[in-house]
Design a protein around this motif. Sequence first.
Motif, PDB file in Angstrom:
ATOM      1  N   VAL A 266       7.713  -6.068  -2.661  1.00 14.42           N
ATOM      2  CA  VAL A 266       9.058  -6.401  -3.194  1.00 14.42           C
ATOM      3  C   VAL A 266       9.019  -6.444  -4.727  1.00 14.42           C
ATOM      4  O   VAL A 266       9.902  -5.919  -5.403  1.00 14.42           O
ATOM      5  N   GLN A 270      11.349  -3.661  -5.544  1.00 18.22           N
ATOM      6  CA  GLN A 270      12.665  -4.320  -5.567  1.00 18.22           C
ATOM      7  C   GLN A 270      13.523  -3.874  -4.374  1.00 18.22           C
ATOM      8  O   GLN A 270      14.740  -3.725  -4.485  1.00 18.22           O
ATOM      9  N   LYS A 275      13.082  -7.249   1.004  1.00 17.28           N
ATOM     10  CA  LYS A 275      13.439  -8.633   0.671  1.00 17.28           C
ATOM     11  C   LYS A 275      14.008  -9.365   1.897  1.00 17.28           C
ATOM     12  O   LYS A 275      13.636 -10.518   2.205  1.00 17.28           O
TER      13      LYS A 275
END
Lengths: 287, 269
Positions: A266, A270, A275
Amino acid sequence: MLNIHELESKWLNYKIKSYIPHAVIIISILIIFIIVLTILEYSSYIDSNNQVPEQEKTSVIVLEKKVEPTTKELNTTQDKNLSLATISLEDIDKVIEQMYLKQEHLAQSNKLKEKKIVLSPSLEFMNSMHDNALPYYEEDKKAQVKTQKSTNTDQANKQATSKNEAPEKTKIKETVQVDSIEIKRQNTREDIQSVIKRFKKSNNPILSLFVAKKYYEIGEYNMSYNYSLITNELNNNIEASWIIFTKSLVKLNKKEMAVKTLQQYVEHSQSNQAKLLLDEITSGKFK
Amino acid sequence: MKSSIFQNSKNVFLDTVNAKDYIQLDRVSTIYQSLKDSVKKPLKMILLYGKPGTGKSMFLTKIYHDLSTLQMVHLYNTPILDESEFFKTLAQDLLNVKYKGELNFTQFMKIMNESFIDEIPLVLLDEAQLYSPALMEKIRLLSDTRKVKFVIALHKTEKEDLIAKEHFQTRIWESIELENASSAELKIYIQKKLMKANCFDAANMFQNKSVNLIHKITKGNYRDTNKLLYSLFDIYTWYEENNPVKINKSLVSHKIIEMSAIHTGLINA
């Protein structure tokens, strides 16, 4: 009468005097050289300072770009994987071939995009698209919900007597066939073996990912862990392989390791999907 | 005490004007030959000019030495500034007439016209720039009579150029300029001079680099070169006697060249 000592000292003074202009010239040249060097170094330092953030930005963009097509591709493959249970071996081969071709096409387009991305100022719309994209495991859930709904509707249909509901009955029959996967699981095992053979020949990460997914679906988490790891070694930018890997870890009662690896991923990618999975694992929703 | 090679070499460069010390150099010998040829021509005057130390006096001495056996030649190394004395000396040398009293230009011209001379005498005047313009004018008038031929040697300065232009331009048939030596000529000059005095070892010490340095200091001026080399060998003699370890007998040291230049005032230290 010659006074040699006096003459020698005079000569020494004369020599020193004669070397002064040379020394001055050399020193001034050295000073100029040092000044020029410092100016050049300073300018290069300023340039490098200006360039570093730009490079960082571009690298982030490139990463985002790299992640994006895989998710898209995975979404498409996931759609197909949902119905894989009912697809024959030939169909699977076709699908894999198509996936292989798409992968190559995507890799080429990615390379082109990467080259072009450096010039593109903003790619925020990609993030928004990414946010809007349906996550893989959510689709699994939706599929489950659909089946649940279909079973609910089945019960409701049993109670209902109207003729208009006849097509729904046929649907129920189909889902019943889907539930009788035990027979077809043997087929999928064969399919997996054939895909493994193909993977051994081609070393294509798509094939290993497919195998990992299949093993995960049939509950062989050790194998799914292994193949997702192999996929990751071949290409560590495939998000689905990370997801399968962590999911397999959770299933193998290695929750801490799963959380750690997912956290690292993550931080690196991102990824929203990752997530969400991380949240679910930490909150205990995903077991 | 046994005299060393440096002592002998030093004496070679004593600043004296002696026809025996004359060094034949290609360019100089060409000029010398042209001067000898000019003397034979029916010229009224020959002008020999150049910077101090270029060898004008040596030239006149050499020509006097060479021609004195062949014809009547009189050399005046030192200018006779008194007019009466000048004419009295000329009368005595050219006509063998001794005057006790004053002899002016008119009287001398009268004597010259009355006398009968078989051969036109050659008068060599060195340092002619020291003669007064009035006397130079009278020398011009004297040369116009074609009874006497003059070779005038003078320094080449602005003032002397004026003298040359104003008094002799129309009468001079031959004008010879002496120049400083080039580096190659200077090397030959030094080596020939030393070898003439049997100082072969000292002559071999002068390589191109050291001669170039000497030429740089003296600008090829023979008088300055003589001075410098005299001082150089003087320093060498001192080192040989007091500190022989410090000197290299196979090559002239640049340090000692510069020291001798400082000593002679050619370098302002």
